[in-house]
Design an enzyme around this catalytic site. Structure first.
Site, PDB file in Angstrom:
ATOM      1  N   SER A  44       6.724  55.339 -13.722  1.00  0.00           N
ATOM      2  CA  SER A  44       7.553  56.499 -13.412  1.00  0.00           C
ATOM      3  C   SER A  44       7.384  57.613 -14.445  1.00  0.00           C
ATOM      4  O   SER A  44       7.446  58.798 -14.107  1.00  0.00           O
ATOM      5  CB  SER A  44       9.028  56.071 -13.335  1.00  0.00           C
ATOM      6  OG  SER A  44       9.233  55.194 -12.251  1.00  0.00           O
ATOM      7  N   THR A  95      -1.094  55.234 -12.509  1.00  0.00           N
ATOM      8  CA  THR A  95      -0.217  54.175 -13.002  1.00  0.00           C
ATOM      9  C   THR A  95      -0.961  53.218 -13.936  1.00  0.00           C
ATOM     10  O   THR A  95      -2.128  52.887 -13.718  1.00  0.00           O
ATOM     11  CB  THR A  95       0.374  53.384 -11.824  1.00  0.00           C
ATOM     12  OG1 THR A  95       1.093  54.285 -10.984  1.00  0.00           O
ATOM     13  CG2 THR A  95       1.311  52.285 -12.299  1.00  0.00           C
ATOM     14  N   GLU A 133       4.388  56.624  -5.270  1.00  0.00           N
ATOM     15  CA  GLU A 133       4.409  58.083  -5.344  1.00  0.00           C
ATOM     16  C   GLU A 133       5.776  58.598  -5.793  1.00  0.00           C
ATOM     17  O   GLU A 133       6.238  59.659  -5.372  1.00  0.00           O
ATOM     18  CB  GLU A 133       3.964  58.704  -4.013  1.00  0.00           C
ATOM     19  CG  GLU A 133       2.549  58.266  -3.633  1.00  0.00           C
ATOM     20  CD  GLU A 133       1.817  59.243  -2.745  1.00  0.00           C
ATOM     21  OE1 GLU A 133       2.212  60.420  -2.685  1.00  0.00           O
ATOM     22  OE2 GLU A 133       0.834  58.820  -2.112  1.00  0.00           O
ATOM     23  N   THR A 189      -4.444  51.955  -5.203  1.00  0.00           N
ATOM     24  CA  THR A 189      -4.714  51.835  -3.775  1.00  0.00           C
ATOM     25  C   THR A 189      -6.184  52.128  -3.457  1.00  0.00           C
ATOM     26  O   THR A 189      -6.750  53.104  -3.948  1.00  0.00           O
ATOM     27  CB  THR A 189      -3.822  52.798  -2.983  1.00  0.00           C
ATOM     28  OG1 THR A 189      -2.455  52.484  -3.241  1.00  0.00           O
ATOM     29  CG2 THR A 189      -4.084  52.683  -1.487  1.00  0.00           C
TER      30      THR A 189
END
Length: 382
Positions: A131, A125, A364, A157
Site C-alpha cells: 500500500s 509491489t 490496485e 500479474t
C-alpha cells in the site's frame, strides 16, 4: 466519450457473443486446469482485445475511457481470468509507456502489446512494500549507459507469461520517498531475472501471479520510461487511476452476471409451493443488488467521461474503486445466499465468482487506501 456509437455497439455485441458462446462455456475448464486454452487466447488476439487501449497510431483500438468501461462491463460477465490475461496489456503493463514513454519506446513496444505478441507486466509491489508504494526498495544504480537493478517484486500479474516488465525502482538512494523512484522497461529475457513459483490463490484460477526477482540485472539507460529519472511514482499513479476505473467497471459486469444467475435460480427454484423469487426476503436481496450495481455503473461512467474530458479524476477513480469493489462483494454474498446450499457447491458459478471477486478489494489499492486517498484529497482541496 463515445466517438462512434454504432461502431462501439458492434464491438460490444461481438464481445458479448464471444463471452456467451466461448468464454462462459470454458469457465469450468479454466478453473480446473488453471489455464486458458490456447485457441481462446488466439481468438482474443484476433479480436484486438490485447490492444483495446493502445493508441491507433500504434496499431491498437485506441478506446476512450468511457468506451473501455463498457467493454470491461461486458468482459465482467465471465471468469475474471480472461480479462486478467489481456488486462495488463490494456492497463498497468502498457499504460506507463502510453502516458510517459518516449516516442522510440512507444514505437518499439506498443504495437507488440496491441497484437498480443508481447505480454506486459507491472512490477510495483514488493514483499514488504504494498500500500505504501513510495517506499519501494528495489534499486536501479546507474553505471555508464546501464542501470543495474536489484530487488524482488511480489504478486505480479501475468509475470509467468510476460515479455516485458515495467519496473518501479529507486534510482536516488538519498531520497526516501516518491521522488527517488524511476520506471523502467525490462525485457523478460534479461539475464538476472528469475521467477518464483506461481502463487496458489483463493480464486481467479487461470490468472497467474508470482514473484519476480532481479539480481544484478543490467538494463540499458534508454529503457528508463520517458528518459528521465525520478518520475516513476508519478507515472505509476497515473497508471493506477485508469486501472481503478477499469476494475470498477469490471466489478459492475460481474455484479450483473451474479444478479442474472441469482434471478434465474430464484425463478426456477421452488420452496413452500412457489418459486423462491416470489418470497419477499429473496426479492429484497435481488432488489438491493440491482440498485447497488446500477449506482456503481453510473459512478464509473460519469468518472470515465470526466477523464475523457481531461479532468483530474484521482478522487473520483478512488470513489469508484471503493464503492464498486465493495458492492460486487456484497452482491456475490447475496447471490450465494439466494442459491442456498447450492451456492456453496462448485457446480454453480456463484461459488467460484464469490471467491474471484474478493481480490478486487485488495489489488490496485485496497479499500482502505481508497478511503485515505479520498479523504486526503478532500482536505487538500477545501
Amino acid at each position: 466519450m463515445i466517438r462512434d456509437k454504432e461502431m462501439l455497439d458492434q464491438f460490444l455485441s461481438s464481445i458479448s457473443k464471444f463471452v456467451r458462446e466461448r468464454l462462459v462455456p470454458a469457465e469450468n475448464e479454466v478453473a480446473e486446469n488453471d489455464a486458458i486454452p490456447d485457441d481462446i487466447v488466439q481468438e482474443m488476439k484476433a479480436m484486438g482485445l490485447f490492444g483495446m487501449t493502445i493508441p491507433e497510431e500504434y496499431d491498437g483500438l485506441g478506446l476512450t475511457m468511457e468506451e473501455e468501461a463498457f467493454v470491461a462491463i461486458e468482459l465482467g460477465r465471465t471468469s475474471p481470468a480472461f480479462r486478467s490475461l489481456i488486462g495488463t496489456n490494456n492497463g498497468i503493463g502498457s499504460a506507463a509507456i502510453v502516458f510517459d514513454g518516449t516516442e522510440e519506446q512507444k514505437q518499439k513496444y506498443l504495437p507488440k502489446y496491441a497484437s498480443g505478441e508481447l505480454i506486459g507486466s507491472f512490477c510495483l509491489t514488493e514483499p514488504d512494500v504494498g500500500s505504501d508504494a513510495s517506499a519501494v526498495k528495489t534499486t536501479a544504480i546507474k553505471k555508464g549507459n546501464e542501470y543495474i537493478i536489484n530487488g524482488t517484486k511480489r504478486f505480479i500479474t501475468n509475470a509467468p507469461r510476460a515479455g516485458t516488465f515495467t519496473v518501479m525502482a529507486r534510482t536516488d538512494l538519498s531520497i526516501k520517498g516518491a521522488k527517488g523512484i524511476s520506471a523502467f522497461i525490462v525485457d523478460a529475457s534479461t539475464p538476472g531475472i528469475t521467477l518464483g513459483a506461481k502463487d496458489k490463490k483463493m480464486g481467479q484460477q487461470g490468472s497467474h501471479t508470482c514473484d519476480v526477482i532481479f539480481e544484478n540485472c543490467h538494463v540499458p539507460a534508454q529503457n528508463i520510461i520517458g528518459g528521465v529519472e525520478g518520475k516513476g511514482f508519478i507515472t505509476s499513479m497515473k497508471v493506477l487511476d485508469r486501472g481503478r476505473l477499469h476494475i470498477s467497471a469490471l466489478s459492475v459486469g460481474i455484479a450483473e452476471r451474479l444478479i442474472d444467475d441469482a434471478l434465474r435460480y430464484a425463478i426456477e427454484r421452488k420452496q413452500f409451493g412457489k418459486p423462491i423469487a416470489e418470497h419477499q426476503m429473496i426479492q429484497v436481496m435481488l432488489a438491493d443488488s440491482k440498485a447497488e450495481a446500477y449506482a456503481a455503473k453510473c459512478m464509473v461512467l460519469d468518472a470515465a467521461r470526466q477523464k475523457d474530458l481531461g479532468k483530474k479524476i484521482s478522487t473520483e477513480a478512488s470513489c469508484c474503486k471503493l464503492f464498486a469493489t465493495e458492492m460486487v462483494g456484497r452482491v456475490a454474498d447475496k447471490a450465494v445466499q439466494i442459491h442456498g446450499g447450492a451456492g456453496y457447491i462448485s457446480e454453480y458459478a456463484v461459488e467460484r465468482l464469490y471467491r474471484d471477486v474478493r481480490l478486487f478489494r485488495l489489488y490496485e489499492g485496497t479499500t482502505q487506501i481508497q478511503q485515505m486517498i479520498i479523504a486526503k484529497n478532500m482536505i487538500r482541496d477545501i
